[in-house]
Write a protein that holds these residues in place. Sequence first.
Motif, PDB file in Angstrom:
ATOM      1  N   LYS A  71       0.809  -1.218   0.000  1.00  0.00           N
ATOM      2  CA  LYS A  71       0.000   0.000   0.000  1.00  0.00           C
ATOM      3  C   LYS A  71       0.846   1.273   0.000  1.00  0.00           C
ATOM      4  N   ARG A  72       2.010   1.218   0.658  1.00  0.00           N
ATOM      5  CA  ARG A  72       2.849   2.416   0.755  1.00  0.00           C
ATOM      6  C   ARG A  72       3.758   2.544  -0.459  1.00  0.00           C
ATOM      7  N   LYS A  73       3.933   3.796  -0.914  1.00  0.00           N
ATOM      8  CA  LYS A  73       4.708   4.027  -2.128  1.00  0.00           C
ATOM      9  C   LYS A  73       6.164   3.594  -1.970  1.00  0.00           C
ATOM     10  N   LYS A  74       6.770   3.869  -0.809  1.00  0.00           N
ATOM     11  CA  LYS A  74       8.172   3.485  -0.604  1.00  0.00           C
ATOM     12  C   LYS A  74       8.341   1.971  -0.676  1.00  0.00           C
ATOM     13  N   VAL A  75       7.393   1.263  -0.083  1.00  0.00           N
ATOM     14  CA  VAL A  75       7.442  -0.205  -0.151  1.00  0.00           C
ATOM     15  C   VAL A  75       7.287  -0.665  -1.598  1.00  0.00           C
TER      16      VAL A  75
ATOM     17  N   GLY B  45      20.781  -7.116   0.854  1.00  0.00           N
ATOM     18  CA  GLY B  45      20.878  -6.112  -0.201  1.00  0.00           C
ATOM     19  C   GLY B  45      22.149  -5.273  -0.135  1.00  0.00           C
ATOM     20  N   ASP B  46      22.336  -4.466  -1.182  1.00  0.00           N
ATOM     21  CA  ASP B  46      23.486  -3.579  -1.221  1.00  0.00           C
ATOM     22  C   ASP B  46      23.174  -2.292  -0.445  1.00  0.00           C
ATOM     23  N   ASP B  47      24.115  -1.345  -0.438  1.00  0.00           N
ATOM     24  CA  ASP B  47      23.951  -0.115   0.341  1.00  0.00           C
ATOM     25  C   ASP B  47      22.745   0.700  -0.118  1.00  0.00           C
ATOM     26  N   GLU B  48      22.511   0.753  -1.418  1.00  0.00           N
ATOM     27  CA  GLU B  48      21.371   1.523  -1.937  1.00  0.00           C
ATOM     28  C   GLU B  48      20.055   0.913  -1.485  1.00  0.00           C
ATOM     29  N   MET B  49      19.974  -0.418  -1.518  1.00  0.00           N
ATOM     30  CA  MET B  49      18.760  -1.099  -1.072  1.00  0.00           C
ATOM     31  C   MET B  49      18.527  -0.841   0.422  1.00  0.00           C
ATOM     32  N   LYS B  50      19.603  -0.932   1.232  1.00  0.00           N
ATOM     33  CA  LYS B  50      19.465  -0.699   2.676  1.00  0.00           C
ATOM     34  C   LYS B  50      19.026   0.739   2.958  1.00  0.00           C
ATOM     35  N   ARG B  51      19.575   1.696   2.183  1.00  0.00           N
ATOM     36  CA  ARG B  51      19.197   3.099   2.383  1.00  0.00           C
ATOM     37  C   ARG B  51      17.718   3.307   2.100  1.00  0.00           C
ATOM     38  N   MET B  52      17.221   2.732   1.015  1.00  0.00           N
ATOM     39  CA  MET B  52      15.809   2.891   0.652  1.00  0.00           C
ATOM     40  C   MET B  52      14.889   2.259   1.695  1.00  0.00           C
ATOM     41  N   ILE B  53      15.271   1.065   2.178  1.00  0.00           N
ATOM     42  CA  ILE B  53      14.427   0.381   3.162  1.00  0.00           C
ATOM     43  C   ILE B  53      14.421   1.143   4.481  1.00  0.00           C
ATOM     44  N   SER B  54      15.592   1.658   4.902  1.00  0.00           N
ATOM     45  CA  SER B  54      15.672   2.435   6.145  1.00  0.00           C
ATOM     46  C   SER B  54      14.809   3.686   6.045  1.00  0.00           C
ATOM     47  N   LYS B  55      14.859   4.334   4.876  1.00  0.00           N
ATOM     48  CA  LYS B  55      14.066   5.562   4.678  1.00  0.00           C
ATOM     49  C   LYS B  55      12.582   5.244   4.720  1.00  0.00           C
TER      50      LYS B  55
END
Length: 233
Positions: free
Chosen positions: A24-28, A207-217
């Motif tokens: 439901k959430r855009k970030k997800v 995941g890589d650093d970019e994936m971790k950054r997106m998930i944390s955000k």
Amino acid sequence: MSATKITELRSDIDELNELLKQAKRKKVQDILSLEIRKLETELISLKESEKNENAMEVTPIPTTSSQSQKRYQIKLNGYGWDQSDKYVKVFVTLKNVHNIPKEQVYCKLTERSMELHVENLENKDYLLVINKLLNTINVEESHWKQKTDMVVIFLAKSRQNIKWSHMTEIEKKFEDQRNNRFKPTESEKADPQESIMSLMRNMYETGDDEMKRMISKAWYEGQQKKKTDTLDL
């Protein structure tokens, strides 16, 4: 192996697309979409690799021909297999293999591996290697036959009437890892959003650093929204 992995990747992509429909959430949604794109890229790479494998690796090997004519070794990757209560049967297609003498077609076997050698078939040598068989075989009771455009290897099972789920240990481990990665818990079955969160945790850990950054955000913004909703109440 490549064909098996391609099938598994397609299944992973299909399952992620189903989870994307539930998110439901855009970030997800963005994170799931990114993972789908990565798997699709890997799938394309594997398909290209399979095309190259089908072309078969060709390497010159020395020969003692009086005319000093070079013979080439071709490493085979593709084969089919089936099984009965007593044998695991490996099918290798080679055009005109039935026309060469029997002594030019032979196998080197151990309890957990097999090598098929086909020598001087139209001035080429062929080799198929299968290591780490899923179960042990009885070398003495194993044999092979030349048929029209095909060699069939009969690998005698050490334990008869035991069904092999896969040809090799590697194939089984790959499928087990894939199944465990996406196997939902009881709580996840009851709550699709929990299934998505479990998948995101797995993606964060691997995941890589970019994936971790997106998930944390996405997690941080989700927590902030919860606090805002509580204050509004």
